[in-house]
Design a protein around this motif. Structure first.
Motif, short mmCIF file in Angstrom:
data_model
loop_
_atom_site.label_atom_id
_atom_site.label_comp_id
_atom_site.label_asym_id
_atom_site.label_seq_id
_atom_site.Cartn_x
_atom_site.Cartn_y
_atom_site.Cartn_z
N PHE A 114 6.02 64.92 -48.97
CA PHE A 114 6.58 64.23 -50.14
C PHE A 114 5.52 63.47 -50.94
O PHE A 114 5.67 63.29 -52.15
N ASN A 115 4.46 63.00 -50.28
CA ASN A 115 3.40 62.25 -50.97
C ASN A 115 2.03 62.78 -50.51
O ASN A 115 1.37 62.16 -49.67
N PRO A 116 1.61 63.96 -51.01
CA PRO A 116 0.34 64.56 -50.55
C PRO A 116 -0.83 63.57 -50.68
O PRO A 116 -0.96 62.86 -51.67
N PHE A 117 -1.71 63.60 -49.68
CA PHE A 117 -2.81 62.61 -49.58
C PHE A 117 -3.99 63.04 -50.45
O PHE A 117 -4.36 64.21 -50.51
N THR A 118 -4.58 62.03 -51.13
CA THR A 118 -5.83 62.28 -51.89
C THR A 118 -6.97 61.45 -51.31
O THR A 118 -8.03 62.00 -50.97
N SER A 119 -6.77 60.13 -51.22
CA SER A 119 -7.82 59.27 -50.66
C SER A 119 -7.22 57.93 -50.27
O SER A 119 -6.10 57.59 -50.70
N PHE A 120 -7.97 57.18 -49.43
CA PHE A 120 -7.53 55.85 -49.05
C PHE A 120 -7.80 54.88 -50.21
O PHE A 120 -8.85 54.95 -50.86
N SER A 121 -6.88 53.96 -50.41
CA SER A 121 -7.13 52.89 -51.37
C SER A 121 -8.05 51.85 -50.73
O SER A 121 -8.29 51.87 -49.51
N ASP A 122 -8.56 50.93 -51.53
CA ASP A 122 -9.43 49.88 -50.99
C ASP A 122 -8.69 49.06 -49.93
O ASP A 122 -9.26 48.70 -48.90
N THR A 123 -7.44 48.78 -50.21
CA THR A 123 -6.65 47.99 -49.24
C THR A 123 -6.49 48.77 -47.94
O THR A 123 -6.60 48.20 -46.85
N GLU A 124 -6.18 50.07 -48.05
CA GLU A 124 -6.02 50.90 -46.85
C GLU A 124 -7.32 51.00 -46.07
O GLU A 124 -7.33 50.92 -44.84
N ARG A 125 -8.45 51.14 -46.81
CA ARG A 125 -9.76 51.22 -46.13
C ARG A 125 -10.04 49.93 -45.37
O ARG A 125 -10.52 49.96 -44.24
N GLU A 126 -9.76 48.80 -46.01
CA GLU A 126 -10.03 47.51 -45.34
C GLU A 126 -9.15 47.35 -44.11
O GLU A 126 -9.59 46.87 -43.06
N GLY A 127 -7.88 47.77 -44.23
CA GLY A 127 -6.98 47.70 -43.07
C GLY A 127 -7.47 48.57 -41.93
O GLY A 127 -7.47 48.15 -40.76
N LEU A 128 -7.89 49.80 -42.26
CA LEU A 128 -8.43 50.70 -41.24
C LEU A 128 -9.70 50.14 -40.62
O LEU A 128 -9.93 50.23 -39.41
N ARG A 129 -10.55 49.55 -41.47
CA ARG A 129 -11.81 48.99 -40.99
C ARG A 129 -11.54 47.91 -39.93
O ARG A 129 -12.17 47.89 -38.87
N GLN A 130 -10.61 47.04 -40.22
CA GLN A 130 -10.30 45.96 -39.26
C GLN A 130 -9.71 46.54 -37.97
O GLN A 130 -10.05 46.11 -36.87
N LYS A 131 -8.83 47.51 -38.13
CA LYS A 131 -8.19 48.12 -36.96
C LYS A 131 -9.23 48.82 -36.07
O LYS A 131 -9.24 48.65 -34.84
N LEU A 132 -10.14 49.58 -36.71
CA LEU A 132 -11.16 50.30 -35.94
C LEU A 132 -12.20 49.35 -35.36
O LEU A 132 -12.76 49.61 -34.30
N LEU A 133 -12.43 48.25 -36.05
CA LEU A 133 -13.37 47.26 -35.54
C LEU A 133 -12.84 46.62 -34.25
O LEU A 133 -13.59 46.44 -33.28
N VAL A 134 -11.55 46.32 -34.25
CA VAL A 134 -10.93 45.76 -33.03
C VAL A 134 -11.04 46.77 -31.90
O VAL A 134 -11.37 46.43 -30.75
N ALA A 135 -10.76 48.05 -32.21
CA ALA A 135 -10.85 49.09 -31.19
C ALA A 135 -12.28 49.23 -30.68
O ALA A 135 -12.50 49.42 -29.47
N ALA A 136 -13.27 49.13 -31.59
CA ALA A 136 -14.67 49.24 -31.19
C ALA A 136 -15.08 48.08 -30.28
O ALA A 136 -15.80 48.26 -29.30
N LYS A 137 -14.63 46.90 -30.62
CA LYS A 137 -14.95 45.73 -29.79
C LYS A 137 -14.31 45.86 -28.41
O LYS A 137 -14.87 45.39 -27.42
N MET A 138 -13.13 46.50 -28.36
CA MET A 138 -12.46 46.72 -27.08
C MET A 138 -13.31 47.60 -26.17
O MET A 138 -13.36 47.43 -24.96
N GLU A 139 -14.02 48.58 -26.79
CA GLU A 139 -14.87 49.50 -26.04
C GLU A 139 -16.26 48.90 -25.74
O GLU A 139 -17.02 49.47 -24.98
N ASP A 140 -16.61 47.79 -26.38
CA ASP A 140 -17.97 47.23 -26.33
C ASP A 140 -18.16 46.42 -25.05
O ASP A 140 -17.95 45.21 -25.04
N ASP A 141 -18.64 47.06 -23.95
CA ASP A 141 -18.86 46.33 -22.71
C ASP A 141 -20.25 45.66 -22.71
O ASP A 141 -21.04 45.82 -23.63
N TYR A 142 -20.58 44.92 -21.64
CA TYR A 142 -21.80 44.10 -21.62
C TYR A 142 -23.06 44.96 -21.66
O TYR A 142 -24.00 44.67 -22.41
#
Length: 944
Positions: free
Chosen positions: A531-559
């Motif tokens: 119903f809504n074919p994808f073209t690209s992420f908006s700035d807001t969507e990119r920032e949201g993804l960035r924060q989400k992936l950053l949290v996931a990366a920190k979760m994987e970041d061991d000593y």
């Protein structure tokens, strides 16, 4: 009638007038009466003893309210009537057949009158006493208020109604329609009027009062091994050969003090003579005095009189019947009632003070007397726009609101139902009757069946009968959704599709939370891509993804990884600065430019530290700042990786295209998208198993057509659709899927069409009774309520109810209407099902009276059924005319015979009419025997 008694009826009443808001009837001595027509509040065979006790308390309250100088008279009239109902000319053929079948059937009608009478002053002349007159109207108003407060249906009779009542009583003619008077001839044994005998049976012989030592407001009879509460005089509705029975009950409330003194004096006299009988009499009187002192009971003079009208040659069997039934109650009626004319006249309405105190009245406590008052009424038709006709226990058609929520009295919040009945109990016959009546009242019905039980009724109504076969399988496209549905009801559709996919993938096994999450996300993104074919992420969507992936990366970041990264950063800082310097490319630097800037700042700080001119304090400050910059560099490095990851995700989503909606395109989308999600989330999901199991429904698969062909849109306009899926009931994969997508078809139909809709699933419901489906069935049951819908399941196995948690959680708990047929074979192990269904002891007793009464004589195919709507439950009869039987029959030989007639006559109505006429013409009472003859000849009877 003797010559001197020719005008005996002239002296009964003085006047009938309407005054002070009441229609008042004055007897010959001036005693005023007001007459109420009422309905006894206890339903016959309701099995609930508490209801009798409640009505007993109401009557006691009325007697206490009236007090001294008043009489309460109650007349219950049991009259044989003949059933008649005006049927519109444009009514359906089967409906007309139904009411024609019952036309003229005899039944007993119970009409009840309650009469309040004030005692007239003794003397030759009646004087007007304004105080007494006001008290009379006040007491009548209070009785009215008591009946209203207790919810007892009643009304005061109008002047013409009182006049008609009196004349009908004198003629002893209560049958509907016109009536006429005729001469009376009185004898010591009875009255004769025309071709009928009228005889009075007083319950008590004053000379020897033979009543049971203990009386209750009800008695108990054994039905199917269960004690069932019933009225002491319930047999009055069944007096053989009687066209009318009137049970006249009178309670006079005399002055209490005078009576008490009289009793006390009598007790002393008995005590003064030492004799065993005197001791007993004294003890009895003292017991009565103790009761009067402790309780709120009153001493009353009473008369109970049963008046029967019957042919002259039936007096002996009528008398024998009444005496036998009264003996069973512990009552021995009077054998010396030679004052028949006097008893009849004194039983007239409003003549409560006409009885002779010397031989017609006996003294007792008010509570005891009221136990002998009749307290029952028969079933009546409910006030409802949706009528479903059954018969009452005596075979009279009555209509009820099967949903429990459309009638004037609301019994339920939803009309969903389940029906349980073992094989041979008449389950399918009953459901055919319900479906016929729903269809005749503009209800759209969708049925899922596994046994051709509804082929006849579907053919009669010209419905669509879809039978599954390998050559012509039932095929649908449950993935097809309009934009309007997507925007308004996507949550419901998503849950259905999730249930469908897990039914294929997991069967009856419940999915894990990870599996549920992955399939859910794939469905959501599949429709979003369409119903809504994808073209690209908006700035807001990119920032949201960035924060989400950053949290996931920190979760994987061991000593250890952090220490390695920090060593790399340290080496980058210590490395010599390249000769070519990076120029500033923008006001807000990208992550790489920011990283280079921080490194340059760190190198400058490191140069300060090694400079000898730098103080110790400045060195410490610079070292501290380098540590802060190193952590910032670490996070910046992660953001650089995340930005590249987001670019990759963007490209992946851009590649995901959904050209059309079907299982095929969903399968392709899911196999590409789910691995991307698992890789991103670093979770495990066996995509190969998923693909292999679902592959049979994909392009070229054995079952491809099942989920990829658009359903005939004309089905949405059909009023009656039957899906017959008996041929695949043993297919563990296909059977539950077909049932499920049929349910989805119903949901779509339900949303699109206005008016009442019903989905009825016979034994097929077991195919989807799994934990996987529990939530969807709950959703279905709750959703239909919002769209004026009914969802019902029909089953025959008791174990289905006991063993299946989904039945309890998803079906029973969401069904306000319970329907049970004959359960007698499960009587010894019924406690489990009673607990699951939440049955009360009273309801269990009702259930075990099903088909247990002696009420089948002279009736066509007839079974009983217990129906509970909310807390309102009762037993009804399913009795239909022969025409309906031919339309409903599930017997194969009978169906084949009907098809022969259908081929000959062209329409189902003509086929039914002629096969039934031929059966009667052939003199064959058994339907199956006649059907076998037709099948043997392979042609209609006129061609034999």
């Amino acid at each position: 009638m003797a010559k001197e008694n020719k005008k005996v009826f002239d002296g009964i009443y003085a006047q009938l007038e309407e005054t002070d808001g009441n229609v008042v009837l004055f007897d010959a001595k001036g005693a005023p009466s007001v007459i109420f027509e009422m309905t006894n509040p206890v339903l016959r065979l309701c099995t609930d003893s508490e209801r009798y006790m409640v009505f007993q308390d109401v009557l006691a309250n009325i007697v206490q309210t009236l007090g001294e100088g008043y009489a309460l008279q109650k007349q219950d009239i049991f009259c044989r009537q003949r059933y008649h109902r005006d049927v519109p000319e444009d009514a359906e053929f089967l409906t007309r057949s139904y009411f024609n079948y019952f036309e003229g059937r005899e039944f007993t009608e119970i009409t009840t009158y309650l009469i309040v009478t004030q005692e007239a002053q003794r003397g030759q002349f009646v004087q007007y006493d304004p105080k007494k007159w006001l008290d009379f109207h006040s007491k009548v108003a209070k009785v009215d208020d008591i009946l209203t407060e207790k919810g007892i249906s009643h009304r005061k009779l109008t002047k013409p109604e009182v006049n008609e009542y009196l004349h009908r009583f004198m003629a002893f003619h209560f049958q509907h329609g016109p009536f006429s008077m005729t001469n009376f001839k009185a004898s010591d044994e009875y009255l004769r009027t025309g071709s009928r005998i009228i005889r009075s049976y007083p319950l008590v012989d004053i000379d020897e009062i033979n009543l049971p030592s203990v009386v209750k407001p009800y008695t108990e009879m054994s039905v199917n091994g269960y004690p069932v509460a019933t009225d002491v005089f319930s047999f009055l509705a069944e007096v053989p050969h009687a066209d009318c029975v009137v049970f006249n009950q009178v309670v006079q409330i005399p002055g209490q003090r005078k009576l008490l003194r009289k009793l006390q004096g009598k007790a002393k006299r008995h005590g003064s003579m030492p004799d065993p009988s005197n001791k007993i009499a004294k003890a009895d009187i003292e017991e009565v005095l103790n009761i009067l002192a402790v309780d709120s009971s009153l001493l009353v003079n009473t008369n109970f009189n049963i008046i029967v009208s019957c042919p002259p040659d039936k007096v002996t069997p009528v008398t024998s019947f009444l005496e036998t039934k009264l003996y069973e109650c512990g009552i021995m009626p009077s054998r010396t009632a030679y004052n028949q004319l006097e008893l009849f006249i004194n039983s007239f309405p409003g003549c409560a003070y006409g009885f002779n105190p010397d031989y017609d009245l006996f003294l007792t406590l008010s509570d005891s007397a009221l136990c002998l008052f009749f307290k029952e009424h028969l079933k009546g038709c409910e006030d409802t726009p949706l009528t479903t006709f059954y018969t009452d226990r005596q075979g009279l058609p009555v209509c009820i609101d099967i949903t429990g929520k459309e009638g004037k009295v609301k019994m339920t919040d939803n009309a969903n139902f389940f029906c349980i009945g073992p094989s041979g109990s008449g389950k399918s016959f009953h459901m055919n009757s319900v479906v016929r009546q729903l269809l005749e009242q503009n209800t759209d019905v969708v049925m899922v069946d596994t046994g051709d039980s509804y082929e006849g009724i579907c053919g009669y109504f010209g419905g669509t009968y879809i039978s599954y076969s390998k050559e012509k399988p039932i095929s649908m496209n449950p993935f097809k959704v309009t934009r309007e549905e997507y925007e308004q009801n996507f949550g419901e559709k998503k849950n259905f599709l999730k249930s469908l996919i897990f039914l294929i993938f997991k069967g009856n096994e419940a999915p894990s939370k990870i599996e549920d999450m992955l399939v859910n996300q794939a469905i959501v993104e599949y429709y979003e891509a369409y119903f809504n074919p994808f073209t690209s992420f908006s700035d807001t969507e990119r920032e949201g993804l960035r924060q989400k992936l950053l949290v996931a990366a920190k979760m994987e970041d061991d000593y250890e990884k952090f220490a390695t990264d920090m060593r790399d950063i340290e080496e980058q800082i210590n490395a010599p600065e390249p000769e070519t310097k990076t120029t500033v490319r923008a006001l807000i630097l990208p992550s790489e430019e920011r990283r280079n800037k921080i490194i340059r700042q760190c190198r400058a700080l490191r140069a300060m530290i090694v400079d000898r001119a730098t103080t110790e304090a400045e060195k410490e400050k610079a070292a501290s700042k380098i540590e802060v910059y190193k952590k910032e560099l670490h996070e910046t490095s992660m953001l650089m990786k995340i930005d590249k990851q987001i670019d990759h995700m963007e490209e992946q989503k851009r590649r995901l295209k959904v050209p059309s909606l079907s299982f095929n395109t969903y399968y392709e989308f899911a196999l590409e998208r789910i691995p991307q999600i698992t890789s991103l989330e670093k979770i495990h999901f066996d995509i190969r198993d998923f693909a292999a199991i679902l592959k049979q429904f994909y392009r070229g698969g054995e079952l491809e057509v099942t989920l990829n062909s658009d359903l005939d849109t004309n089905l949405f306009d059909e009023r009656f659709i039957v899906f017959e899926i008996d041929k695949i009931k043993d297919d563990p994969v296909l059977f539950p899927i077909i049932v499920l997508i049929i349910m989805d078809v119903f949901l779509q139909k339900m949303r699109i069409k206005k008016g009442r809709k019903a989905l009825i699933i016979e034994e097929a419901w077991k195919a989807i009774a799994s934990p996987t489906m529990a939530e969807y069935i709950k959703f279905l049951y709750k959703t239909v309520r919002k769209f004026h819908g009914i969802a019902g399941v029909v089953t025959q196995e008791l174990n289905d109810v006991i063993d299946s948690p989904i039945v309890k959680e998803a079906i029973i708990n969401n069904s306000d209407v319970k329907i049970l047929l004959d359960q007698s074979k499960f009587k010894d192990r019924y406690s489990d099902i009673a607990a699951i269904l939440g049955l009360t002891p009273i309801q269990k007793q009702q259930i075990f009276t099903v088909n247990a009464l002696n009420n089948k004589e002279g009736r066509n195919y007839f079974k009983e059924v217990w129906i509970c709507r909310g807390q309102n439950s009762d037993v009804y009869g399913v009795e239909e005319p022969p025409e309906c039987y031919w339309a409903y029959t599930t017997e194969r030989a009978e169906k084949e015979a009907l098809k022969i007639y259908l081929r000959h006559y062209g329409t189902m109505q003509e086929a039914i009419t002629n096969i039934e006429a031929d059966r009667k013409r052939a003199g064959i009472s058994n339907y199956l025997d006649f059907a076998r003859k037709v099948n043997q000849q392979q042609k209609v009877m006129s061609l034999w």
